[in-house]
Every structure is written in C-alpha cells, then in structure tokens.
Design a protein around this motif. Structure first.
Motif, short mmCIF file in Angstrom:
data_model
loop_
_atom_site.label_atom_id
_atom_site.label_comp_id
_atom_site.label_asym_id
_atom_site.label_seq_id
_atom_site.Cartn_x
_atom_site.Cartn_y
_atom_site.Cartn_z
N CYS A 110 3.75 -4.12 9.18
CA CYS A 110 2.41 -3.70 9.57
C CYS A 110 1.98 -4.63 10.69
CB CYS A 110 1.43 -3.79 8.40
SG CYS A 110 -0.24 -3.36 8.92
N CYS A 113 -1.67 -6.22 10.07
CA CYS A 113 -1.78 -7.32 9.10
C CYS A 113 -0.73 -8.39 9.35
CB CYS A 113 -1.62 -6.79 7.68
SG CYS A 113 -2.80 -5.51 7.26
N CYS A 124 1.14 0.03 3.86
CA CYS A 124 0.85 -1.40 3.87
C CYS A 124 -0.03 -1.77 2.67
CB CYS A 124 0.15 -1.78 5.17
SG CYS A 124 -0.41 -3.49 5.18
N LEU A 126 -1.88 -4.20 2.22
CA LEU A 126 -3.13 -4.84 2.59
C LEU A 126 -4.13 -3.86 3.18
CD1 LEU A 126 -2.09 -8.29 4.11
CD2 LEU A 126 -2.66 -7.69 1.75
N CYS A 127 -3.68 -3.03 4.12
CA CYS A 127 -4.64 -2.16 4.82
C CYS A 127 -4.43 -0.69 4.50
CB CYS A 127 -4.58 -2.40 6.33
SG CYS A 127 -3.04 -1.83 7.07
ZN LIG Z 1 -1.61 -3.56 7.08
#
Ligand SMILES: [Zn+2]
Ligand SMILES: [Zn+2]
Ligand SMILES: [Zn+2]
Length: 141
Positions: A110, A113, A124, A126-127
C-alpha cells in the motif's frame, strides 16, 4: 544497562529483536513478544511502526535478516495464527519499507500507508484500499 548473566532467573526464551537469551529476571516485552533489556528504548509500542502485515510466516525470517543487514531492528508480532505483523522503529520506517519493496510475489504494497501485506488479505489492513501496487512490478523499474 547492566547485562544479565541469566543465573538468577529461569529461561523465558529468545529476544524477538536480537535472538539473545532472555530470563525471568531481565525480560521485557513489546507487542506481547519477549525482548531483552538491551532494547529498553524500544520497550514502548509507540516507538514502533507497522511495516508489514501477513497471513503466514513465509519469508518473514528473510525480511528480518535483510532489515538486520541494514541495522534496522524488527519485531514479528503474532496476533493470532493468521495475523502476523512486522514492526520497525519509527525512524526506520522509510528505509525498512524500501527494503521490503524488493521482495516476493505473494505480497503487495500500500503506497499510501507504506506497508506490505500478503496478497490473500485482499485490502490494505490500515486504509482498506484494494488498488495497490504489486511488489514485483515496483521492483521492476
Ligand atoms: Zn493502506
Ligand atoms: Zn537474564
Ligand atoms: Zn535483544
């Protein structure tokens, strides 16, 4: 920090950062992994940043060796059997990510991130973005 001779305590395991032996008298921990007291500055989870997120351990030792070659400490945190996270110190995030960038076909990156994750995770962690750059492609040019 005085070195422990491990004579007083009972063995607890090996340090997740440097593989040194750790005993019940000197052990510390971060991300529920045992570390030795040589890394007292890295004992706080806020000193670390996620750089990889994997569904299994394939290739993780190689990654840690690559990072260690560049003097970047790393910790593998096993959240559960299918969730394994790789952390590096905050200051080493960019260099650490760049090193992971050259690795395997079964992971993607990603770019936002700046983390690597196993392809079969899909998005991803995280996002949540699914349109990611293929690690193999980015290594190409
Ligand atoms: Zn991400
Ligand atoms: Zn000890
Ligand atoms: Zn250690």
């Amino acid at each position: 920090m005085e070195a422990c001779d491990h004579a007083e305590g009972s063995p607890v395991g090996q340090c997740a950062i440097c593989d040194e032996m750790v005993c019940s008298e000197c052990f510390r921990s971060v991300f529920n992994e045992v570390i030795c007291n040589a890394h007292d500055k890295l004992e706080d989870e806020s000193e670390w940043v996620l750089v990889g997120f994997y569904s299994d351990r394939e290739g993780l030792d190689e990654r840690r060796y690559t990072l260690a070659d560049h003097s970047i400490p790393s910790v593998i945190a096993e959240v559960d059997e299918e969730t394994i996270e790789l952390y590096v110190p905050n200051d080493d995030k960019e260099e650490g990510f760049a090193l992971l960038d050259t690795q395997a076909e079964y992971t993607v990156l990603c770019a936002g991130c700046r983390i690597e994750f196993t392809k079969n995770i899909g998005a991803c962690p995280l996002c949540g973005v699914t349109r990611v750059q293929d690690a193999a492609e980015s290594a190409g040019d």
